[in-house]
Design an enzyme around this catalytic site. Sequence first.
Site, short mmCIF file in Angstrom:
data_model
loop_
_atom_site.label_atom_id
_atom_site.label_comp_id
_atom_site.label_asym_id
_atom_site.label_seq_id
_atom_site.Cartn_x
_atom_site.Cartn_y
_atom_site.Cartn_z
N ASP A 13 43.72 44.36 -15.08
CA ASP A 13 43.18 43.03 -14.88
C ASP A 13 43.84 42.15 -15.96
OD1 ASP A 13 41.37 40.93 -14.20
OD2 ASP A 13 40.13 41.49 -15.91
N LEU A 14 43.85 40.85 -15.76
CA LEU A 14 44.49 39.98 -16.77
C LEU A 14 43.45 39.30 -17.67
CD1 LEU A 14 47.05 38.51 -17.89
CD2 LEU A 14 46.67 36.79 -16.13
N ASP A 15 42.66 38.41 -17.03
CA ASP A 15 41.72 37.60 -17.81
C ASP A 15 40.61 38.47 -18.38
OD1 ASP A 15 42.94 35.05 -17.16
OD2 ASP A 15 42.21 35.38 -15.13
N THR A 21 41.67 34.57 -21.67
CA THR A 21 41.59 33.38 -20.83
C THR A 21 40.23 33.23 -20.18
OG1 THR A 21 42.79 34.77 -19.33
CG2 THR A 21 43.95 32.82 -20.14
N LYS A 49 33.20 36.05 -13.50
CA LYS A 49 34.40 36.76 -13.98
C LYS A 49 35.03 37.60 -12.88
CE LYS A 49 33.29 36.64 -18.81
NZ LYS A 49 32.49 37.25 -19.86
N GLY A 50 36.33 37.45 -12.70
CA GLY A 50 37.05 38.22 -11.69
C GLY A 50 36.99 37.62 -10.29
N ILE A 51 36.17 36.60 -10.11
CA ILE A 51 35.97 36.00 -8.78
C ILE A 51 37.01 34.89 -8.53
CG2 ILE A 51 34.27 34.79 -7.31
CD1 ILE A 51 33.47 37.71 -8.09
N ARG A 53 39.13 31.52 -7.30
CA ARG A 53 38.82 30.12 -7.62
C ARG A 53 37.81 29.50 -6.64
NH1 ARG A 53 44.06 26.70 -8.14
NH2 ARG A 53 44.65 28.65 -9.15
N SER A 120 45.22 40.97 -10.84
CA SER A 120 44.43 39.81 -11.27
C SER A 120 44.14 38.92 -10.08
CB SER A 120 45.20 39.02 -12.32
OG SER A 120 44.55 37.79 -12.56
N ALA A 121 42.92 38.39 -10.04
CA ALA A 121 42.56 37.44 -8.98
C ALA A 121 43.22 36.09 -9.21
CB ALA A 121 41.05 37.28 -8.95
N SER A 122 43.84 35.93 -10.39
CA SER A 122 44.32 34.60 -10.77
C SER A 122 45.69 34.25 -10.19
CB SER A 122 44.39 34.49 -12.30
OG SER A 122 44.93 33.23 -12.63
N ASN A 124 47.29 31.95 -11.42
CA ASN A 124 48.02 31.46 -12.60
C ASN A 124 48.59 32.61 -13.45
OD1 ASN A 124 47.47 28.56 -12.36
ND2 ASN A 124 45.34 29.15 -12.66
N LYS A 151 37.87 40.56 -5.40
CA LYS A 151 36.94 41.46 -6.08
C LYS A 151 35.51 40.99 -5.77
CE LYS A 151 40.27 41.73 -9.89
NZ LYS A 151 40.57 41.45 -11.29
N GLU A 175 39.34 46.85 -16.61
CA GLU A 175 38.61 45.63 -16.24
C GLU A 175 37.58 45.20 -17.28
OE1 GLU A 175 37.92 43.27 -14.13
OE2 GLU A 175 39.41 43.64 -12.59
N ASP A 176 37.31 43.89 -17.33
CA ASP A 176 36.23 43.39 -18.19
C ASP A 176 35.04 42.90 -17.36
OD1 ASP A 176 37.68 41.15 -17.16
OD2 ASP A 176 36.59 39.90 -18.59
P1 B16 Z 1 42.72 31.17 -10.88
P2 B16 Z 1 41.13 38.28 -13.38
C1 B16 Z 1 40.18 35.96 -12.48
O1 B16 Z 1 41.17 36.68 -13.12
C2 B16 Z 1 39.24 35.34 -13.49
O2 B16 Z 1 38.46 36.34 -14.14
C3 B16 Z 1 38.31 34.39 -12.80
O3 B16 Z 1 37.45 33.78 -13.74
C4 B16 Z 1 39.14 33.32 -12.06
O4 B16 Z 1 38.31 32.42 -11.37
C5 B16 Z 1 40.08 34.04 -11.08
O5 B16 Z 1 40.90 34.94 -11.80
C6 B16 Z 1 40.96 33.07 -10.33
O6 B16 Z 1 41.81 32.45 -11.24
O7 B16 Z 1 41.81 30.02 -10.69
O8 B16 Z 1 43.59 31.08 -12.12
O9 B16 Z 1 43.52 31.52 -9.65
O10 B16 Z 1 39.94 38.54 -14.27
O11 B16 Z 1 41.04 38.91 -12.00
O12 B16 Z 1 42.45 38.51 -14.06
MG MG Z 2 38.91 39.86 -15.88
#
Ligand code: B16
Ligand code: MG
Length: 223
Positions: A13-15, A21, A49-51, A53, A120-122, A124, A151, A175-176
């Site tokens: 996982d990233l964030d 972040t 967290k992990g959800i 956007r 990562s769900a992100s 970014n 997730k 994961e966190d």
């Molecule tokens: P973005 P992870 C998740 O990353 C974050 O924990 C979560 O807070 C965020 O809303 C999601 O990525 C989407 O991120 O808006 O940057 O696309 O924990 O899966 O690395």
């Molecule tokens: Mg995370």
Amino acid sequence: MVKFSDIKGFIFDLDGVITDTSVYHTEAWHQLADKVGTPWTQDLEDGLKGISRMDSLNMILDAGGVSNNYTEEEKVSLANEKNDRYLSLVNKMTPDNILPGIKEFLDSLVSNGYSISLASASKNSPTVLSKLGLTKYFSNVVDPASLTNGKPDPEIYQKGAQILDLKPEQCIGIEDAESGIESINGAGETSVGIGSRDTLKDADILFATTKDLTLDNIKKAMN
Ligand code: B16
Ligand code: MG
């Protein structure tokens, strides 16, 4: 029970695992919650967290009972506003923002021949990895835009193993977030949680901080 010697790959996982972040996501979502009038609680903060956007935005609007006050177009613009705020925080990041022990752990994985991928769900994550100077470790990144379900669905961790050509039981996911641990467990992989047992009830292995994340500690916990 999977043995340590069966493990061939690590899915990150990233964030909240590689970098903090999650603090920036929280700050940006908190501001948005204030704007739409949703009271901020610790449960809401942990649950986000992990959800993804848009799912995060919908959780905040639902928590305030204001979902019906916004059109789909307005929701997209709220999510963009949050993302702009988040990116302005990310822009200040440097390799100093890598969490303690992570760089050393990544180096030990490379030198011991383990495969590495990112789940990562992100959307970014390429920007964040580049700010941290960690892009070279992550040539295998699951594209969150390719997912049908985010997730806690297992899909992202299943894909994290597939891009490494590994079976789920050969992989460890790190994961966190509770949603992420559920995703790893659902995929049939071994879950390592970073945090407290209160929030990460179902993690197979738990470390309080990333400083404890070493191959030796994982081996001890599995054998
Ligand atoms: P973005 P992870 C998740 O990353 C974050 O924990 C979560 O807070 C965020 O809303 C999601 O990525 C989407 O991120 O808006 O940057 O696309 O924990 O899966 O690395
Ligand atoms: Mg995370």
